[in-house]
Scaffold this motif. Structure first.
Motif: not given
Length: 326
Positions: A47-63
């Motif tokens: 889960m920490p790695a999954f959250l890290f990937v989401v925060i570092c890749t998916q959120i910037p992509f949505l922005l």
């Protein structure tokens, strides 16, 4: 008084009951709960790695998608407004964007295909036993271990310099006049530098494929009278199909994002003749300060890369399934 339901079939009333069936019936209701709990327990460390990937890749992509729907230039911050898909429409009529997209395709195809051929030749040579093979293998891997910035500076200054570059000195021996490589042949210069860097990567993957081939098949082919070329075409090459496809996929994903060589060797020039999509996006974002259109270009580049990777992965998985079935 015992009944039929109290006494198992084929047993007397005083026969001992086996605990296996009763225990399995008692555990059955809890097996599903245990498996779910076990599955979550195994997922929890990820889960920490999954959250890290989401925060570092998916959120910037949505922005980035949100910025691509707005007209926002940092030189005119007061003019920021929502424009919908207009940035995307403007991109497709931008001739420089089309040139950068074509350059990205040419650089990627040229680098990957040439590196693949050179890597296959080197892998075939290193698959044979000879004195100093480990040392030669280490030397051939070295270009891949050099930082891209250092490699770009090496080729720009030491190899392609029009005054004292090594390449011009070599061609002058056979009577060819010096060439300003990065100005007159910018695309070729970039492809040569990338091929030098990525050939060891292809070589390693293909060498792993060659060493996974069993010697019994090659020995049987030799006993049947097959020559080296026939053995390579009909036995070795089909065996390397998965490794070839994997090399093309990984090489294309990495090379399409090339930035260092273009920035340091040609700066996208002359003009924008050698700019690819990542470099052109950099120019629009950090030199033109156009956040809206550069974000739209980034979204299109990511979507195109995902589509290409999806088709390539499907091809690889089809190859794996057909190999397992055979």
């Amino acid at each position: 008084m015992s009944t039929a339901t109290d006494t198992p079939v084929g047993r007397g009333p005083d026969a001992p009951r086996t605990p296996s069936a009763d225990a399995s019936r008692r555990r059955a209701p809890h097996d599903g709960e245990y498996s779910k709990a076990e599955a979550w327990r195994r997922r929890l460390p990820l889960m920490p790695a999954f959250l890290f990937v989401v925060i570092c890749t998916q959120i910037p992509f949505l922005l980035t998608i949100w910025y691509s729907l707005r007209s926002w230039n940092l030189l005119r911050p007061e003019g920021e407004k929502f424009v919908g898909l207009r940035n995307y429409l403007d991109i497709f009529v931008d001739s420089t964007f089309r040139t950068a997209a074509l350059n990205s395709i040419l650089i990627t195809l040229g680098c990957v295909l040439v590196s693949l051929v050179f890597g296959l030749v080197l892998a075939l040579l290193l698959d044979r036993k000879f004195f100093g093979r480990g040392f030669i293998r280490t030397l051939l891997i070295t270009p891949f271990l050099i930082m891209p910035v250092a490699g770009a500076m090496l080729w720009s200054i030491s190899m392609f310099n029009p005054s004292y570059g090594l390449v011009n000195w070599l061609i002058s021996i056979v009577g060819i006049s010096p060439v300003d490589w990065t100005s007159q042949l910018p695309m070729l210069s970039i492809i040569i530098a990338l091929v030098w860097q990525w050939t060891p990567f292809m070589m390693l993957l293909l060498l792993a494929g060659l060493q996974s081939q069993t010697g019994d098949v090659l020995e049987a082919a030799s006993m049947d009278g097959a020559g080296p070329w026939t053995t390579f075409v009909y036995i070795t090459l089909p065996h390397l199909r998965f490794y070839l496809e994997l090399s093309v996929l990984l090489g294309a994903i990495y090379v399409v994002n090339t930035f260092d060589q273009i920035y340091l060797m040609t700066a996208g020039g002359p003009g924008t003749a050698s700019a690819n999509l990542p470099f052109y996006i950099y120019q629009r974002a950090f030199l033109g300060f156009d956040i809206g259109q550069s974000s739209a270009m980034g979204v299109i580049t990511v979507i195109a890369t995902i589509i290409v990777a999806m088709f390539a992965l499907r091809l690889i998985f089809t190859s794996i399934n057909s190999k397992e079935q055979s």
